[in-house]
Design a protein around this motif. Structure first.
Motif, PDB file in Angstrom:
ATOM      1  N   ALA A   1       1.005  13.981 -12.087  1.00 18.66           N
ATOM      2  CA  ALA A   1       1.550  14.920 -11.089  1.00 18.66           C
ATOM      3  C   ALA A   1       2.838  15.554 -11.612  1.00 18.66           C
ATOM      4  CB  ALA A   1       1.818  14.197  -9.774  1.00 18.66           C
ATOM      5  N   ARG A   2       2.965  16.862 -11.438  1.00 17.62           N
ATOM      6  CA  ARG A   2       4.191  17.537 -11.884  1.00 17.62           C
ATOM      7  C   ARG A   2       5.326  17.258 -10.909  1.00 17.62           C
ATOM      8  NH1 ARG A   2       4.652  21.913  -8.372  1.00 17.62           N
ATOM      9  NH2 ARG A   2       2.631  22.501  -7.494  1.00 17.62           N
ATOM     10  N   ARG A   3       4.956  16.893  -9.673  1.00 18.47           N
ATOM     11  CA  ARG A   3       5.976  16.594  -8.665  1.00 18.47           C
ATOM     12  C   ARG A   3       5.485  15.426  -7.820  1.00 18.47           C
ATOM     13  NH1 ARG A   3       8.569  20.999  -4.394  1.00 18.47           N
ATOM     14  NH2 ARG A   3       9.637  19.482  -3.075  1.00 18.47           N
ATOM     15  N   VAL A   4       6.327  14.410  -7.698  1.00 16.06           N
ATOM     16  CA  VAL A   4       5.986  13.230  -6.897  1.00 16.06           C
ATOM     17  C   VAL A   4       6.984  13.206  -5.744  1.00 16.06           C
ATOM     18  CG1 VAL A   4       5.808  10.715  -6.877  1.00 16.06           C
ATOM     19  CG2 VAL A   4       5.141  12.003  -8.931  1.00 16.06           C
ATOM     20  N   GLU A   5       6.516  13.522  -4.552  1.00 15.92           N
ATOM     21  CA  GLU A   5       7.431  13.671  -3.419  1.00 15.92           C
ATOM     22  C   GLU A   5       7.218  12.541  -2.418  1.00 15.92           C
ATOM     23  OE1 GLU A   5       9.494  16.221  -3.640  1.00 15.92           O
ATOM     24  OE2 GLU A   5      10.520  16.016  -1.709  1.00 15.92           O
ATOM     25  N   HIS A   6       8.239  11.724  -2.267  1.00 17.53           N
ATOM     26  CA  HIS A   6       8.171  10.631  -1.285  1.00 17.53           C
ATOM     27  C   HIS A   6       8.531  11.210   0.077  1.00 17.53           C
ATOM     28  CE1 HIS A   6       9.748   6.406   0.044  1.00 17.53           C
ATOM     29  NE2 HIS A   6       8.628   6.764   0.651  1.00 17.53           N
ATOM     30  N   VAL A   7       7.517  11.405   0.925  1.00 14.50           N
ATOM     31  CA  VAL A   7       7.764  12.129   2.186  1.00 14.50           C
ATOM     32  C   VAL A   7       8.036  11.223   3.376  1.00 14.50           C
ATOM     33  CG1 VAL A   7       6.703  14.351   1.675  1.00 14.50           C
ATOM     34  CG2 VAL A   7       5.246  12.484   2.373  1.00 14.50           C
ATOM     35  N   GLY A   8       7.846   9.906   3.247  1.00 13.38           N
ATOM     36  CA  GLY A   8       8.127   9.016   4.371  1.00 13.38           C
ATOM     37  C   GLY A   8       7.369   7.706   4.243  1.00 13.38           C
TER      38      GLY A   8
ATOM     39  N   VAL B   1       7.058   2.844  -3.625  1.00  8.96           N
ATOM     40  CA  VAL B   1       6.958   4.186  -4.210  1.00  8.96           C
ATOM     41  C   VAL B   1       7.649   4.200  -5.579  1.00  8.96           C
ATOM     42  CG1 VAL B   1       7.613   6.621  -3.940  1.00  8.96           C
ATOM     43  CG2 VAL B   1       6.709   5.331  -1.981  1.00  8.96           C
ATOM     44  N   ALA B   2       8.769   3.492  -5.684  1.00 11.10           N
ATOM     45  CA  ALA B   2       9.464   3.428  -6.986  1.00 11.10           C
ATOM     46  C   ALA B   2       8.563   2.775  -8.033  1.00 11.10           C
ATOM     47  CB  ALA B   2      10.771   2.650  -6.839  1.00 11.10           C
ATOM     48  N   ARG B   3       7.799   1.778  -7.603  1.00 10.98           N
ATOM     49  CA  ARG B   3       6.889   1.098  -8.546  1.00 10.98           C
ATOM     50  C   ARG B   3       5.750   2.025  -8.974  1.00 10.98           C
ATOM     51  NH1 ARG B   3       3.865  -4.450  -6.764  1.00 10.98           N
ATOM     52  NH2 ARG B   3       2.456  -4.673  -8.532  1.00 10.98           N
TER      53      ARG B   3
ATOM     54  N   PHE C   1       0.846  -1.209   0.000  1.00  6.06           N
ATOM     55  CA  PHE C   1       0.000   0.000   0.000  1.00  6.06           C
ATOM     56  C   PHE C   1       0.876   1.251   0.000  1.00  6.06           C
ATOM     57  CE2 PHE C   1      -2.363   3.367   2.249  1.00  6.06           C
ATOM     58  CZ  PHE C   1      -3.554   3.373   1.543  1.00  6.06           C
ATOM     59  N   VAL C   2       0.440   2.216  -0.794  1.00  5.38           N
ATOM     60  CA  VAL C   2       1.082   3.537  -0.834  1.00  5.38           C
ATOM     61  C   VAL C   2      -0.022   4.575  -0.696  1.00  5.38           C
ATOM     62  CG1 VAL C   2       2.091   5.196  -2.478  1.00  5.38           C
ATOM     63  CG2 VAL C   2       3.136   2.939  -2.188  1.00  5.38           C
ATOM     64  N   ASP C   3       0.183   5.561   0.187  1.00  7.21           N
ATOM     65  CA  ASP C   3      -0.766   6.683   0.233  1.00  7.21           C
ATOM     66  C   ASP C   3      -0.186   7.817  -0.596  1.00  7.21           C
ATOM     67  OD1 ASP C   3       1.016   6.503   2.568  1.00  7.21           O
ATOM     68  OD2 ASP C   3       0.172   8.421   3.213  1.00  7.21           O
ATOM     69  N   GLY C   4      -0.996   8.303  -1.537  1.00  5.51           N
ATOM     70  CA  GLY C   4      -0.508   9.347  -2.446  1.00  5.51           C
ATOM     71  C   GLY C   4      -1.535  10.445  -2.669  1.00  5.51           C
TER      72      GLY C   4
END
Ligand SMILES: NC(=O)c1ccc[n+]([C@@H]2O[C@H](COP(=O)([O-])OP(=O)(O)OC[C@H]3O[C@@H](n4cnc5c(N)ncnc54)[C@H](OP(=O)(O)O)[C@@H]3O)[C@@H](O)[C@H]2O)c1
Length: 346
Positions: A165-172, A154-156, A126-129
């Protein structure tokens, strides 16, 4: 010697074709991905189906037909997500170990973590985005994705997220995306509430609203959000981009999240009072810029559905202090020195 047939393109699942989900799914389709989609209300899927997406009758069928084992969800709230994932014919029934669910909805961080745990028990990742930006940004691929999850997950998800999205930010880790989204919306929703109050004050002081908006947009109060809401504020018409009832949901999530970590979100709670008045007055399905309506109605200290008489006393004169005690429910909506207990999340 015959050449092998080209491999069929992997199919991605998408559930929740509301104001955000529909244009996001369309971005994915336009980027060349094959889609299988489901929405509670089928009619909202028609444009995508006409463009070649496949329809699934239930979330479970999405999981079965999504050969990539990657499924996006874009739903109102955690209750809707729970139903889609774990309800009857839910997505979790057909996804197995190694599958990935990417949830774009705005829900509480604790809810994201709980969903991740329940899916994790079945080996489903699961990823929350959740997303910054609204319908227009979704159409143009200009959203901001606040992403929480493991590095691998997140890489997947990233190349797919990058198609809208113009910006994909992995925040944690899981829950960090929704946490960042709530922080973001504390600012955006309270900003709109404050802008509504500013315009109410302008009206009370006898200023022309359009001119006031023009000047505010040329001064220190400028924001891109205000610019986007300019016409709505000028014309007092609020076609929904981000529904007021969803903004109210976010403020409740913000208050609960703040409470859970011992932080104060008093300004958000005050903005929530304004939005609740808007919902009571029938603006819940309108854009959250409709916060202007209860703000304008407040000038006479009456509910929005009780318009002031023509011989209203000068609104500039301060009203007498009400004899309110902290948390007194009889106190007027904008006269509460103590805001009382927070309402819980939806
Ligand atoms: N609009 C924005 O500007 C914006 C921006 C950033 C984030 N968000 C967040 O993104 C999410 C979606 O927002 P939206 O504006 O697209 O909302 P929306 O237009 O109201 O869409 C909500 C979606 O959830 C589905 N849904 C609701 N309850 C359900 C249930 N019980 N079972 C199954 N499906 C259910 C709806 O299905 P039906 O079509 O059948 O109603 C629809 O597909 C929300 O969490 C919102 O806070 C919105």
């Amino acid at each position: 010697m015959s050449t092998p047939a080209p491999a069929a393109p992997e199919v991605i699942g998408f559930i929740g074709l509301g104001m955000m989900g529909a244009p996001i799914a369309e971005r994915l389709r336009a980027a060349g991905h094959s889609l299988v989609v489901h929405n509670r209300t089928r009619s909202k899927a028609e444009p995508l189906l006409a463009a070649g997406a496949r329809w699934a009758f239930a979330p479970k069928d999405v999981g079965r037909e999504a050969t990539s084992k990657l499924v996006f969800t874009s739903l109102s709230d955690a209750k809707a997500l729970d139903r889609v994932l774990f309800g009857r014919r839910g997505l979790a029934e057909s996804l197995g170990p190694g599958a990935l669910v990417v949830d774009l909805s705005t829900i509480a961080p604790a809810e994201s973590r709980s969903v991740a745990d329940r899916l994790g028990a079945r080996g489903i990742h699961f990823v929350d985005g959740p997303l910054g930006g609204s319908v227009e940004a979704a159409r143009n691929g200009r959203l901001l994705a606040f992403v929480g999850g493991s590095d691998e997950d997140v890489a997947r998800a990233r190349p797919f997220l990058a198609s809208f999205a113009r910006r994909v930010e992995h925040v944690g880790p899981v829950g960090a995306g929704t946490a960042m989204k709530l922080v973001n919306n504390l600012l955006t929703v309270t900003y709109v509430a404050a802008a509504a109050e500013a315009l109410s004050l302008a009206e009370g002081l006898g200023l022309d609203r359009r001119r006031a908006i023009d000047l505010l947009l040329d001064g220190g109060g400028y924001s891109r959000l205000f610019e986007q809401k300019r016409i709505a504020f000028e014309e007092r018409r609020y076609p929904a981009q981000f529904q007021l009832r969803l903004a109210d949901k976010d403020l409740r999530l913000i208050a609960a999240a703040a409470r859970s970590v011992g932080r104060d979100a008093r300004i958000a709670r005050e903005a929530e009072r304004l939005l609740r008045e808007g919902i009571r007055a029938g603006f819940g399905g309108d854009d959250f810029a409709a916060a202007l309506e209860p703000a304008l109605a407040r000038r006479a200290h009456r509910p929005v559905d009780d318009p002031a008489p023509a011989n209203e006393p000068n609104p500039v004169a301060p009203p007498p202090d009400p004899p309110s005690t902290p948390g007194d429910p009889a106190a007027g909506p904008n006269e509460t020195p103590d805001l009382g207990p927070d309402p819980g999340p939806p």
